[in-house]
Design an enzyme around this catalytic site. Sequence first.
Site, PDB file in Angstrom:
ATOM      1  N   SER A  38       0.806  -1.217   0.000  1.00  0.00           N
ATOM      2  CA  SER A  38       0.000   0.000   0.000  1.00  0.00           C
ATOM      3  C   SER A  38       0.841   1.269   0.000  1.00  0.00           C
ATOM      4  O   SER A  38       1.571   1.540  -0.937  1.00  0.00           O
ATOM      5  CB  SER A  38      -0.941  -0.036   1.212  1.00  0.00           C
ATOM      6  OG  SER A  38      -1.865   1.010   1.193  1.00  0.00           O
ATOM      7  N   GLU A  43     -11.923   6.155   6.856  1.00  0.00           N
ATOM      8  CA  GLU A  43     -10.882   6.604   7.756  1.00  0.00           C
ATOM      9  C   GLU A  43     -10.419   7.974   7.270  1.00  0.00           C
ATOM     10  O   GLU A  43     -10.538   8.305   6.091  1.00  0.00           O
ATOM     11  CB  GLU A  43      -9.715   5.627   7.774  1.00  0.00           C
ATOM     12  CG  GLU A  43     -10.073   4.274   8.360  1.00  0.00           C
ATOM     13  CD  GLU A  43      -8.905   3.324   8.399  1.00  0.00           C
ATOM     14  OE1 GLU A  43      -8.346   3.124   9.499  1.00  0.00           O
ATOM     15  OE2 GLU A  43      -8.532   2.775   7.352  1.00  0.00           O
ATOM     16  N   THR A  81       1.015  -1.516  10.983  1.00  0.00           N
ATOM     17  CA  THR A  81       1.811  -1.888   9.812  1.00  0.00           C
ATOM     18  C   THR A  81       3.287  -1.547   9.930  1.00  0.00           C
ATOM     19  O   THR A  81       4.096  -2.038   9.157  1.00  0.00           O
ATOM     20  CB  THR A  81       1.271  -1.179   8.553  1.00  0.00           C
ATOM     21  OG1 THR A  81       1.321   0.243   8.769  1.00  0.00           O
ATOM     22  CG2 THR A  81      -0.161  -1.594   8.268  1.00  0.00           C
TER      23      THR A  81
END
Length: 580
Positions: free
Chosen positions: A69, A401, A537
Amino acid sequence: MASTLDQQALAAASAQHPKLQHITYTYGTAGFRTEADLLDSVMFRVGLLAVLRSKNLKGKAIGVMVTASHNPEKDNGVKLVDPMGEMLHGSWEPYATQLANAQTDDLLLAALDSIVKATGTDLSQPAHVVYGHDTRPSCKPLVRALVDGLSSATFGSEAPKVELVNAGLVTTPQLHYLVRCLNTADSPDPYGEPTIDGYYRKLAAAYTELSASRASGHKPSPFGLRGRELLPAITVDCANGVGAPKLKEFVKVIGTDYLPVIVVRDNTTTAGQLNLNCGADFVKTQQRAPLGVKPIAWQRYASFDGDADRIVYYYADADGVFHLLDGDKIATLAAGFIMDLVKDAGLDDKVKVGVVQTAYANGASTKYLTEVLGVPVTCVPTGVKHLHHAAESYDIGVYFEANGHGTVLFSPSTLAGIRSSLDSATSSPAADESQLAARTNLRALTELINQTVGDALSDMLLVETVLLHRQWTPAQWDRAYTDYPNRLVKVLVNDRHAFETTDAERKLVKPEGLQAKIDALCKEVDGGRSFVRPSGTEDCVRVYAEATTRQAADDLVNKAAYLVFDEAGGKGTRPASGFF
């Protein structure tokens, strides 16, 4: 169970992808994600788990996406997608972690056997897995390791061969879309054609319908010169990632008459460019345009992230001041538009619209939603799986988000109700014209929105639809409410797992006593709010702060960040001044 583990074959295959002994892996919100050269064994083992998951679900298609990502290009990762395009069910996350950390081939076999028994998986069932990847240079060898795992997971000569679908280069939401399409193909309500071309055609048809029947004064009106003058070309920063080629492919399908786009940051061949000083995460955290992009006053700009599942908008005013339109702004825009459509369609007594946010949501957005729009708001911990699940509790659940990841979910009963109401209105000679238009637009919205996961391309089309129908410029959109100034910074720590939170991640439980000190800092600032949470992450914690002025928010985030660094195991050299 007719089939059993083929231990000899599995051990031989696993030996080609040995576990690194000094690394502990955790399957988190975004799956596994770390430096690419640490992931070979993880990819192989995820392949095994994907096959087990499909067999456990009696051959339903499972997705595997190789991506990291918004992370730097040196990183990579992998995550599994469940049958309806949702994230891997939480009950299977510990199994992923268990397999990834088995230290030897023998322990891996033992872990596989225990998972089969714990889940009651019948190995004689068929398996179906679709996999894809983004543009990272490390994807090629990691996909090979994944395929080795998928191909090795025969689990005995009597078990059916695993059916594999190589989706190739795709955005993350495109893979989610493919998985859902494959699993609903023979159902009464197929989600769409299980191809990337089918994905493009579905979105293009919906957007074309919404554009060609713009609601103006409750009457349909053609997508004409006025709309085009108000919505000139949008400039899209694709983070030098997979969104660039995929957006260009989509524009060829829909045509520039409907979607005039200027694509920037589309370099997917030069090493080191992915997400570098560009992309949704950069724009959101730095609160400025991508490096080298100078916004023209009042024009629309958007940024995808590296795998195109996040989007943020922004513009500059006449003085060149940057204005961010992030996930909160998108959520409020979408919720207000959908509520109006539901009311105009005559369905407001049957359909409950709600919004789901996280602690990162700007306080001004929550106040606007609840006090101005009258929309119920649910706050949940950070992570798509939490937002997605909470959104399912509404008839129409909007979730975003603040970082720009989000979508809109329509419950099965709501989808059926929209279709039924449209059919009845269409067949009635006395149908109210504005009500028919609203129901038509609602139906088209359900096709335009990728309901499997946040999708930068689909969400961009949603925003463009609302702006077109409202006849709004980005500045008019922005004026709905004014964000409280805020900052988000990262603090490297020795152990992010030492940080535990409660109250939807808005309060720290551990390290003990730290939350009280953060609360004391907030009390010193007008409108001060700050929280700390471990990253899902990266090896860090994230510190958020907001206040009524920019200076106060900046000071608060720095004080909170230094407090974390000094008292909770900061890693590296303490910055002398400024942001972390």
